[in-house]
Design an enzyme around this catalytic site. Structure first.
Site, PDB file in Angstrom:
ATOM      1  N   HIS A  59       0.952  -1.233  -0.076  1.00 41.71           N
ATOM      2  CA  HIS A  59       0.048  -0.096   0.143  1.00 41.71           C
ATOM      3  C   HIS A  59       0.678   1.283   0.050  1.00 41.71           C
ATOM      4  O   HIS A  59       2.121   1.065  -0.083  1.00 41.71           O
ATOM      5  CB  HIS A  59      -1.042  -0.008   1.113  1.00 41.71           C
ATOM      6  CG  HIS A  59      -2.052  -0.946   1.084  1.00 41.71           C
ATOM      7  ND1 HIS A  59      -3.150  -0.781   0.076  1.00 41.71           N
ATOM      8  CD2 HIS A  59      -2.528  -1.853   1.739  1.00 41.71           C
ATOM      9  CE1 HIS A  59      -4.088  -1.630   0.191  1.00 41.71           C
ATOM     10  NE2 HIS A  59      -3.619  -2.395   1.053  1.00 41.71           N
ATOM     11  N   ASP A  63      -0.312   7.005  -3.937  1.00 47.13           N
ATOM     12  CA  ASP A  63      -1.569   6.715  -4.513  1.00 47.13           C
ATOM     13  C   ASP A  63      -1.754   8.029  -5.670  1.00 47.13           C
ATOM     14  O   ASP A  63      -2.268   7.589  -6.706  1.00 47.13           O
ATOM     15  CB  ASP A  63      -2.737   6.275  -3.850  1.00 47.13           C
ATOM     16  CG  ASP A  63      -2.658   5.062  -3.061  1.00 47.13           C
ATOM     17  OD1 ASP A  63      -1.779   4.119  -3.627  1.00 47.13           O
ATOM     18  OD2 ASP A  63      -3.630   4.721  -2.225  1.00 47.13           O
TER      19      ASP A  63
END
Length: 379
Positions: A145, A175
């Protein structure tokens, strides 16, 4: 159309986007495309759909996060492991200008919707794959992540607290900055290239690789012979009194970024910093401690008033309520969604009203059965 009134035409009007992504990087990218005029159809798994629909709190019939990221798109359910439904999605892909997917490398190929399979039925497709580590290489299939990407590329460790620990970042930097924005920029460039050549392409958006842009200064310094950054010890990472966060007497903080000499000199006057500390070189830690005492002796409100109207690049660290009150953060309390118009070059006055509404009964399409190719017709 020289001389025509183009005020109601968005730059991506007529572009059709098939969104196979979930959660954040891909859906935010296709939202920005939608806000620029693209027609976005989102495919989700049957039942609960995109996992982000289940987050809390809700806004309408889905989570607030989902509502913000997916407004203005049409969502349909499809079991990609079922050949008949997969084939219907492939039919949609054959009509799309852009396909965005976010599976681990190889997964979408096994499902029959990979780049080569889509290109067979749509040679001009712009096919965008967003992953953590890229389509190839020893790390390609690893689970990770945002925090992991920052850690593995060295960025997380350049700022440390008093105990030498890297702090958690304030948002999901990889992200958005290394996934969403490179995807949008490259999709737009690829569309322009297709206009000139007629050819589509496969965009491999690897978030770890794109994080190198955020670390450009560290790499350039290293290549210039300056070594690697000392954690917490560089100009912008905690090593300078001119670029620091200082605590106030009431538990708030002041963000100082008085890098240029004119800002630093005026800040020193306002703080009543002794003259012997004006040249901080060689005594950085001492000057940091002195300023910490000076700022720490007064409240945040005191410093807010002191800095008001001054060019010192120093401000009180705001709460979200304060940021909204100043108008720097746009939060509409009416029937529109926060975050509309993400300042990527779209024309806010011409944004489709559908992009301003939350999901469910308030105007956002629900998770309906998968349509056939007619979903694109009439555009």
């Amino acid at each position: 159309m020289r001389g025509a009134d183009m005020s109601d035409v968005l730059p991506l009007s007529g572009v059709r986007v098939l969104d196979l992504s979930t959660l954040l990087p891909g859906p935010l990218a296709t939202l920005l495309l939608a806000e620029s005029g693209a027609d976005v159809v989102k495919i989700e798994r049957p039942g609960h759909g995109d996992e982000m629909r289940t987050y809390r709190p809700t806004l309408g019939e889905a989570s607030a996060n989902y509502a913000v990221l997916n407004r203005g798109k049409r969502a349909y359910a499809a079991d990609l492991k079922t050949p008949a439904e997969r084939d219907r999605v492939l039919t949609l892909a054959a009509e799309a200008d852009v396909v965005v997917e976010q599976f681990r490398p190889g997964v979408v190929d096994r499902l029959g919707l990979g780049y080569e399979q889509v290109r067979t039925v749509n040679p001009g497709v712009i096919y965008c794959s967003i992953t953590g580590y890229g389509q190839h290489g020893p790390h390609a299939n690893r689970a990770a992540h945002d925090l992991n990407y920052l850690a593995e590329t060295g960025l997380l460790g350049v700022v440390v607290d008093g105990a030498g620990r890297p702090p958690l970042p304030p948002t999901v930097l990889a992200d958005i900055a290394a996934g969403t924005y490179p995807a949008v920029m490259n999709i737009v460039l690829a569309l322009r290239q297709r206009d000139m050549t007629g050819e589509g392409c496969h965009l491999d958006i690897a978030m770890t690789r794109n994080l190198q842009l955020l670390a450009y200064g560290y790499f350039s310094t290293h290549q210039g012979g300056g070594g690697w950054p000392l954690p917490g010890g560089e100009l912008l990472t905690g090593g300078s009194p001119r670029y620091q966060v200082y605590a106030t007497s009431d538990g708030r903080h002041v963000a100082v970024a008085a890098l240029e000499e004119k800002f630093w000199a005026r800040l020193a006057q306002l703080l009543e910093l002794p003259e012997r500390y004006l040249d901080e070189r060689g005594q950085e830690s001492t000057v940091i401690a002195v300023i910490a005492d000076l700022i720490g002796a007064r409240t945040a409100e005191h410093w807010r008033k002191v800095f008001d109207g001054e060019d010192v690049c120093s401000v009180v660290v705001a709460t979200f309520d304060e940021a909204v009150a100043t108008g720097l953060v746009d939060l509409d309390s009416g029937d529109r969604l926060v975050g509309e118009g993400f300042d990527v070059g779209t024309l806010p006055s011409t944004v489709d009203p559908a992009l301003r509404r939350p999901p469910g009964r308030l105007g956002y399409p629900s998770l309906d059965p998968l349509p056939d190719r007619s979903v694109w017709l009439g555009r």
